[in-house]
Design a protein around this motif. Structure first.
Motif, PDB file in Angstrom:
ATOM      1  N   VAL A  84      37.123  31.122  41.008  1.00 45.97           N
ATOM      2  CA  VAL A  84      38.229  31.507  41.875  1.00 45.97           C
ATOM      3  C   VAL A  84      38.571  32.960  41.558  1.00 45.97           C
ATOM      4  N   GLY A  85      39.164  33.615  42.522  1.00 44.15           N
ATOM      5  CA  GLY A  85      39.603  34.983  42.301  1.00 44.15           C
ATOM      6  C   GLY A  85      41.100  35.049  42.124  1.00 44.15           C
ATOM      7  N   LEU A  86      41.595  36.284  41.932  1.00 41.66           N
ATOM      8  CA  LEU A  86      43.013  36.463  41.708  1.00 41.66           C
ATOM      9  C   LEU A  86      43.487  37.680  42.483  1.00 41.66           C
ATOM     10  N   SER A  87      44.584  37.513  43.244  1.00 41.57           N
ATOM     11  CA  SER A  87      45.248  38.623  43.916  1.00 41.57           C
ATOM     12  C   SER A  87      46.634  38.766  43.317  1.00 41.57           C
ATOM     13  N   VAL A  88      47.088  40.036  43.145  1.00 41.51           N
ATOM     14  CA  VAL A  88      48.331  40.287  42.437  1.00 41.51           C
ATOM     15  C   VAL A  88      49.199  41.248  43.239  1.00 41.51           C
ATOM     16  N   THR A  90      42.281  41.815  44.227  1.00 38.74           N
ATOM     17  CA  THR A  90      42.802  43.131  43.883  1.00 38.74           C
ATOM     18  C   THR A  90      44.301  43.026  43.677  1.00 38.74           C
ATOM     19  N   PHE A  91      44.934  44.170  43.338  1.00 38.25           N
ATOM     20  CA  PHE A  91      46.381  44.176  43.178  1.00 38.25           C
ATOM     21  C   PHE A  91      46.961  45.317  43.993  1.00 38.25           C
ATOM     22  N   ARG A  92      48.212  45.146  44.356  1.00 39.80           N
ATOM     23  CA  ARG A  92      48.930  46.186  45.058  1.00 39.80           C
ATOM     24  C   ARG A  92      50.348  46.268  44.490  1.00 39.80           C
TER      25      ARG A  92
END
Length: 816
Positions: free
Chosen positions: A501-505, A538-540
């Motif tokens: 699984v991926g992760l978005s922040v 990714t993160f923003r």
């Protein structure tokens, strides 16, 4: 009968009958009562048997001679002593025989009572005639045989009846009835027999020896009555004593039982109990109190003072000398009604103490072990503030911690960051591997996040959403976010599986982006939304334009809601043609929104917005109703295809809604085709398939849209027999450039033929694509080659022409 009445009235003085009856009834009642004591099996049975026999025999004898004392035959009368005494012996003996038989008879045997009564009746008769034989008078007796027989029969019959009544029940009321009947037997025999006799004077007996005088006989009668009354008094006294002894014995048994019950109750109580009298001495101390307070049993056997008990407790707690509150409580005698904390006992129990004062100045004190309750309360409080699955702080606790951190920031000028985290691809894990694996994955994610951030706060907000509260500013937050995303580039071990699984922040900074928790929540969420929209993984960091974008979405949602209410949406239709002939077979209905100021808004913009806001259900129902209303005006062989959203499909009443729309618009069910995507079914397969089966049972056709792009298309086809499947446009678009796409399309068409399922190719835009599909026997086609989506009026010439029979028929679609 006249002779008997004359005898009573003319030859007997008036007081004779009531006196004789009264004496006889008392004697009979006493005798029956004494006999009952014999049958009850009490001690001194033989003595009571003799007493009962004497009472009955003496009563019979006295009744006879009381009657004789009142008898006036017109001559002087005397009584021979020996014969008179013999008559008493006969009466007592007959009574003894009758009572002995009753004693030996089975309980309640009326026949035995009747026989005993006959014996006693015979004894009464013998006593009477023997007593008459002892009468001395100047003359002789003459007998009426008929009346003699009647007297004997009356005495025996009533006596048998009396004993039959007596033997059946042993209660005072029955005894009174039996005594009354037996009195009637004795008196009836005597007076009837006396009526049967006449005195014939004889000069030869002018001066007879009269023997016993009437006074002596009366004295004997009175003496016997005194004896019987003495028997009665003795019986009553013994009965009273027996009743008192039984009552005392019963009370003693009850008292012993209550004492045992009280002791057992006290020792089985969950509470410790100590009762102290007005002098301060412990009178009662149950087993639970000994255990809870660590009291030695020997100490309690000496009846100590309650203060000694408290000092014993204090000596056990010498190692906690600083516990002044407990020491003071003991010094005051422990009088307050309060609970005592964990330090009361070395093993850490928590006791609750309650005191109830007594009227004499003492008190009862209970000690309840509430350790488990306190532990449970603590666990409930912990569970209320922590996520049950992962053990991390939940949304509520995270909010409290964030508020506390923000208060510190305001006071000391510090910085902090809120990271909103969302797993990419988690839904696919749940759909393909099941919720159990999904839960295990969430636990693994929580563990990895916690180990990565150390002492910073990690919380699970719900589903696959997590939050982290970091100390520091933007640089620390972005470094942590980048490190966390990198941690999830490799699959996580979950049991025997490795799950990727991926992760978005999304990141919001305090105080830069807000000074209250709600504002930081919302802005971190907006940043997360931007991160997922821009490719995931990714993160923003929040920026002001994200607020503008969110405001724009909220405004657009409000305008969409108003457009739906005002009927400002419209439908466009795209033709679907037969693959071999090119003949028009129907249209697919597609919703469009022409905004009065924004212009044409693409479905890719407002449909996802409707999904997020929940408007999709109302929007989907409107599209279905309008499409069915329009299709009802077409040629009968033309069908209409309508897409179902995921939320529509999971409505339990969807079949009823569709059926109501068909009835309202007049469209035949076999002309409606509902298109569903495979992902909709996978979300809740059993529920979705149940709804689809009900729809299909109405005659409605069900089509699988975008076949080949889901997770398990073959499994879905196996679970539900679709009428049609649509090849996704992405495969059709690559037919001329990618051999692999051609192989996939051929495989899908072959699969459709094998399953006897029609196949529709979407996105046909070139003649070459059409020729390929026609050569492969594709059932239906749809795409810009045959017509772009447009209002139905643009296809007026295609909706139907009259054939030779006058019916409407759909024409072939011309392709340039």
């Amino acid at each position: 009968m006249y002779r008997a009445l004359a005898c009573l009235t003319d030859e007997h003085t008036p007081w004779v009958l009531p006196l004789a009856a009264c004496v006889c009834w008392i004697s009979c009642y006493v005798a029956l009562h004494l006999e009952q004591r014999v049958r009850s099996g009490r001690s001194w049975a033989l003595a009571w048997l003799l007493a009962a026999s004497f009472s009955a025999g003496a009563g019979i004898w006295r009744t006879h001679f009381i009657g004789m004392l009142g008898y006036d035959p017109g001559v002087v009368v005397g009584y021979e002593a020996a014969t008179t005494l013999l008559s008493l012996i006969v009466a007592v003996t007959a009574s003894l025989g009758a009572f002995t038989l009753v004693r030996a008879a089975p309980p309640g045997a009326a026949w035995a009572g009747a026989i005993a009564g006959l014996i006693l009746g015979g004894g009464i008769a013998c006593m009477h005639f023997l007593g008459i034989a002892g009468v001395v008078l100047p003359g002789r007796f003459a007998w009426d045989t008929t009346l003699v027989i009647l007297a004997i029969a009356l005495g025996c019959g009533l006596s048998a009846t009396a004993f039959a009544i007596h033997i059946r029940r042993a209660d005072p009321r029955t005894r009174m009835i039996a005594a009354t009947v037996l009195t009637s037997a004795i008196a009836g025999l005597h007076f009837t027999a006396m009526a049967a006799v006449r005195v014939l004077p004889d000069p030869a007996f002018a001066t007879p020896d009269l023997g016993l005088a009437r006074g002596a006989l009366a004295g004997g009668i009175a003496g016997l009555m005194a004896v019987i009354l003495a028997f009665a008094a003795l019986a009553l006294m013994l009965d009273h004593l027996r009743t008192m002894n039984a009552a005392l014995s019963g009370q003693g048994i009850v008292l012993r039982e209550k004492t045992l019950l009280l002791d057992a109750t006290l020792d089985s109580m969950d509470q410790g109990l100590i009762m102290v009298d007005a002098r301060g001495i412990v009178q009662v101390c149950n087993e639970r109190a000994l255990a809870l307070l660590d009291l030695p049993r020997a100490m309690m056997q000496e009846r100590p003072s309650y203060r000694a008990v408290l000092r014993h407790q204090l000596r056990n707690r010498e190692r906690n000398r600083t516990d002044r509150s407990f020491r003071d409580w003991i010094e005051r005698g422990g009088s307050e009604q309060a609970h005592v904390h964990e330090r009361l006992r070395p093993n850490g129990l928590v006791l609750e103490i309650r005191t109830v004062p007594l009227r004499d100045g003492g008190f009862v004190r209970t000690f309840t072990d509430i350790t488990q309750r306190k532990n449970a309360e603590a666990e409930i409080a912990r569970m209320a503030r922590h996520d049950i699955l992962t053990g991390l702080p939940n949304r509520g606790l995270f909010r409290e911690l964030l508020d506390k951190r923000l208060a510190g920031i305001a006071a000391r000028g510090e910085t902090a960051a809120v990271l909103y985290l969302d797993l990419d691809g988690f839904k696919g894990v749940n759909d393909t591997l099941g919720h159990q694996v999904g839960d295990a994955l969430l636990c693994a994610v929580a563990e990895r996040l916690q180990s990565a951030v150390g002492n910073d706060i990690v919380a699970r907000l719900g589903g696959d959403e997590f939050a982290i509260l970091l100390a520091g500013g933007q640089r620390q937050a972005t470094d942590v976010a980048a490190r966390l995303i990198a941690l999830f580039e490799a699959p996580l071990p979950v049991g025997d599986l490795r799950v990727g699984v991926g992760l978005s922040v999304g990141i919001a900074l305090a105080p830069e982006h807000g000074s209250n928790a709600e504002c930081l929540y919302r802005r971190a969420d907006l940043a997360l939304y931007r991160a997922k929209a821009e490719g995931r993984g990714t993160f923003r960091v929040f920026s002001v334009d994200m607020d503008d974008e969110a405001e724009e979405r909220r405004a657009l949602e409000s305008e969409l809601r108003q457009a739906l209410a005002d009927g400002l949406l419209s439908l466009h239709y795209q033709p679907q043609v037969d693959g071999a002939s090119g003949r028009l077979v129907g249209f697919e209905a597609l919703v469009r929104w022409l905004h009065p100021s924004r212009g044409q808004i693409p479905p890719t913009v407002f449909v996802p917005l409707a999904e997020e806001s929940g408007l999709i259900v109302a929007l989907g129902d409107w599209v279905l109703r309008e499409a069915c209303r329009e299709a009802a005006t077409w040629a009968p062989e033309l069908k209409v295809s309508v897409n179902l959203s995921p939320r529509q499909l999971l409505k339990p009443d969807l079949p009823e809604t569709v059926l109501a729309i068909l009835a309202e618009t007049g469209l035949s069910p076999d002309r409606l085709e509902l298109e569903v995507t495979e992902s909709v079914i996978i979300n809740d397969m059993s529920r979705a398939i149940g709804i689809l089966r009900r729809l299909k049972s109405f005659g409605i056709r069900i089509s699988m849209d975008d076949f080949g792009t889901g997770y398990a298309s073959l499994a879905t086809l196996h679970a539900f027999p679709f009428d049609k499947m649509k090849i996704d446009r992405s495969f059709v678009a690559q037919l001329e450039s990618d051999p692999q796409a051609a192989v996939i399309v051929r495989a899908v068409l072959s699969l459709g033929r094998s399953l006897r399922m029609s196949v529709v190719a979407e996105g046909v835009e070139t003649p070459a694509q059409r020729r390929f599909l026609a050569d492969e026997a594709c059932g239906e086609m749809q795409g810009y080659l045959f017509g772009k989506p447009a209002p139905i009026g643009d296809f007026a010439d295609m909706l139907g022409v009259a054939d030779r029979s006058g019916a409407l028929a759909a024409p072939a679609v011309k392709v340039a």
